[in-house]
Design a protein around this motif. Structure first.
Motif, PDB file in Angstrom:
ATOM      1  N   LEU A  92      35.685 -55.515 -59.968  1.00 41.76           N
ATOM      2  CA  LEU A  92      34.960 -54.618 -59.071  1.00 41.76           C
ATOM      3  C   LEU A  92      35.787 -54.277 -57.835  1.00 41.76           C
ATOM      4  O   LEU A  92      35.842 -53.116 -57.419  1.00 41.76           O
ATOM      5  CB  LEU A  92      33.634 -55.258 -58.654  1.00 41.76           C
ATOM      6  N   GLN A  93      36.416 -55.275 -57.256  1.00 39.81           N
ATOM      7  CA  GLN A  93      37.244 -55.027 -56.075  1.00 39.81           C
ATOM      8  C   GLN A  93      38.383 -54.088 -56.406  1.00 39.81           C
ATOM      9  O   GLN A  93      38.682 -53.152 -55.646  1.00 39.81           O
ATOM     10  CB  GLN A  93      37.799 -56.360 -55.550  1.00 39.81           C
ATOM     11  N   SER A  94      39.019 -54.299 -57.551  1.00 38.38           N
ATOM     12  CA  SER A  94      40.134 -53.443 -57.953  1.00 38.38           C
ATOM     13  C   SER A  94      39.668 -52.016 -58.236  1.00 38.38           C
ATOM     14  O   SER A  94      40.360 -51.051 -57.886  1.00 38.38           O
ATOM     15  CB  SER A  94      40.805 -54.037 -59.192  1.00 38.38           C
ATOM     16  N   ALA A  95      38.491 -51.867 -58.846  1.00 34.56           N
ATOM     17  CA  ALA A  95      38.008 -50.537 -59.222  1.00 34.56           C
ATOM     18  C   ALA A  95      37.527 -49.736 -58.030  1.00 34.56           C
ATOM     19  O   ALA A  95      37.639 -48.498 -58.019  1.00 34.56           O
ATOM     20  CB  ALA A  95      36.882 -50.676 -60.250  1.00 34.56           C
ATOM     21  N   LEU A  96      36.962 -50.393 -57.010  1.00 36.54           N
ATOM     22  CA  LEU A  96      36.283 -49.681 -55.932  1.00 36.54           C
ATOM     23  C   LEU A  96      37.029 -49.672 -54.611  1.00 36.54           C
ATOM     24  O   LEU A  96      36.596 -48.984 -53.681  1.00 36.54           O
ATOM     25  CB  LEU A  96      34.886 -50.300 -55.708  1.00 36.54           C
ATOM     26  N   GLU A  97      38.121 -50.394 -54.502  1.00 35.51           N
ATOM     27  CA  GLU A  97      38.790 -50.499 -53.208  1.00 35.51           C
ATOM     28  C   GLU A  97      39.317 -49.148 -52.712  1.00 35.51           C
ATOM     29  O   GLU A  97      39.467 -48.953 -51.504  1.00 35.51           O
ATOM     30  CB  GLU A  97      39.924 -51.524 -53.276  1.00 35.51           C
ATOM     31  N   ASN A  98      39.602 -48.225 -53.615  1.00 32.24           N
ATOM     32  CA  ASN A  98      40.084 -46.898 -53.209  1.00 32.24           C
ATOM     33  C   ASN A  98      38.997 -45.828 -53.317  1.00 32.24           C
ATOM     34  O   ASN A  98      39.308 -44.629 -53.255  1.00 32.24           O
ATOM     35  CB  ASN A  98      41.285 -46.491 -54.074  1.00 32.24           C
ATOM     36  N   TYR A  99      37.748 -46.255 -53.466  1.00 31.51           N
ATOM     37  CA  TYR A  99      36.646 -45.290 -53.544  1.00 31.51           C
ATOM     38  C   TYR A  99      36.525 -44.546 -52.213  1.00 31.51           C
ATOM     39  O   TYR A  99      36.479 -45.152 -51.139  1.00 31.51           O
ATOM     40  CB  TYR A  99      35.335 -46.022 -53.861  1.00 31.51           C
ATOM     41  N   ALA A 100      36.462 -43.217 -52.287  1.00 30.93           N
ATOM     42  CA  ALA A 100      36.492 -42.382 -51.074  1.00 30.93           C
ATOM     43  C   ALA A 100      35.107 -42.267 -50.455  1.00 30.93           C
ATOM     44  O   ALA A 100      34.537 -41.182 -50.333  1.00 30.93           O
ATOM     45  CB  ALA A 100      37.048 -41.000 -51.409  1.00 30.93           C
TER      46      ALA A 100
END
Length: 345
Positions: A26-34
């Motif tokens: 989850l951290q890897s998937a969402l860390e660049n969520y704008a």
């Protein structure tokens, strides 16, 4: 903020070995969520070490992650509803906690939901990594049954990976085991053309045990009756019971007319005929159905008047700017066929 705020809701039950990998994914998937994003993991009364590992991971990964612990095992539907109730963002995504759903798909699903102007984007496990007899076969049977009864044309109702507009999904309440019917319940508050599906990644379970089996197909049949009733007759239950009563009464009346005819004009003895008993039962049943319809209409009107539930909902626009949001990879875009619910009819 380029994208609307997002909360990912994940119900878990006895998934202690998957907790740490789930947080990492989850951290890897969402860390660049704008945009603003949060994760709510609902522990549905796990009896292993899931709770302790969730608390440890929440402390490690920070305030974006929240752990809600239910008092006992209420079931996946109740756990999912608890997470939806707690979410305070514009968009809500749901997924399973067994890591068979890929969190990396979530940002793409959000963009696709916004670009296609949908209220619900349903994941489609087109290449499902499960056993045929215990998982795939029951799922296919259930999907066909739901399509037939509900009229909402999707290929994979059981996939928990979904993205919703929060103000729409919060208009429905989930009870029992109705999580598999979420697209159908959504169709009661939004038009079917605003429900779509897209191909998502699906992985084999690496740890823990599956909570599903072929027995759920029989539960789906029972739940479908409730779904059909609420989808078609929630605001007019008298039509449901009245229609049955009229048909049963017509058959019973026709049989009784036949018996009266042969008694009066042919002189036949009808007192010991089973048909007389059958016709009498059908007429009585017809009256009971009609009476039930009237009572259900009274209860329905009392409900709508006392709860102040409106017969309409006003759509709220989502404020976002997709022009500057980071693009997904071409591979991810190409692997996601844009299929509306109505396209698969």
């Amino acid at each position: 903020m380029l994208l609307p705020s997002l909360t990912v809701v994940i119900p878990v039950y006895n998934e202690e070995d998957n907790v740490k990998p789930l947080f990492e994914a989850l951290q890897s998937a969402l860390e660049n969520y704008a945009g603003d994003w949060f994760v709510i993991i609902v522990n549905d009364g796990s009896r292993d070490g899931t709770s302790a590992r969730l608390n440890a991971c929440v402390d490690e990964y920070g305030e974006r992650f929240q752990h809600i612990e239910l008092q006992r095992n209420f079931g996946q539907t109740a756990a999912m509803q608890a997470g939806i109730d707690a979410a305070q963002t514009e968009l809500i995504a749901t997924m399973d906690g067994d890591l068979q759903n890929d969190p990396a798909d979530i940002p793409r699903l959000v963009r696709e939901l916004l670009e296609r102007d949908l209220d619900l984007l349903q994941g489609w496990r087109k290449h499902r990594q499960d056993a045929m007899v215990s998982r795939k076969l029951p799922s296919r049977i259930a999907n066909k049954l739901i399509q037939r009864v509900s009229g909402v044309k999707l290929d994979d109702y059981g996939c928990s990976l979904k993205v919703y507009r929060a103000d729409v999904v919060k208009q429905i309440r989930l009870y029992g085991e109705m999580h598999r019917f979420i697209p159908v319940w959504m169709a009661t508050v939004c038009p079917p053309h605003r429900i779509g599906q897209t191909d998502v990644n699906h992985r084999a379970r690496m740890a823990g045990e599956s909570k599903y089996g072929i027995s759920r197909t029989f539960r789906v049949v029972i739940d479908l009756v409730t779904v059909f009733f609420f989808l078609k007759f929630r605001a007019r239950p008298g039509h449901f019971f009245g229609s049955i009563g009229l048909w049963v009464g017509m058959i019973g009346g026709a049989l009784m007319s036949y018996l009266v005819f042969i008694k009066l004009f042919l002189g036949a003895d009808i007192g010991d005929r089973p048909l007389l008993l059958f016709a009498s039962i059908m007429i009585i049943a017809s009256l009971q159905f009609l009476t039930t319809g009237v009572l259900s209409e009274i209860l329905s009107r009392i409900f709508f008047q006392t709860t102040n539930v409106r017969s309409y909902k006003v759509r709220k626009p989502l404020v976002c700017d997709l022009s500057d949001a980071p693009k997904e990879t071409e591979k991810a875009q190409d692997s996601a066929p844009q299929t509306n619910a109505t396209d698969n009819a």
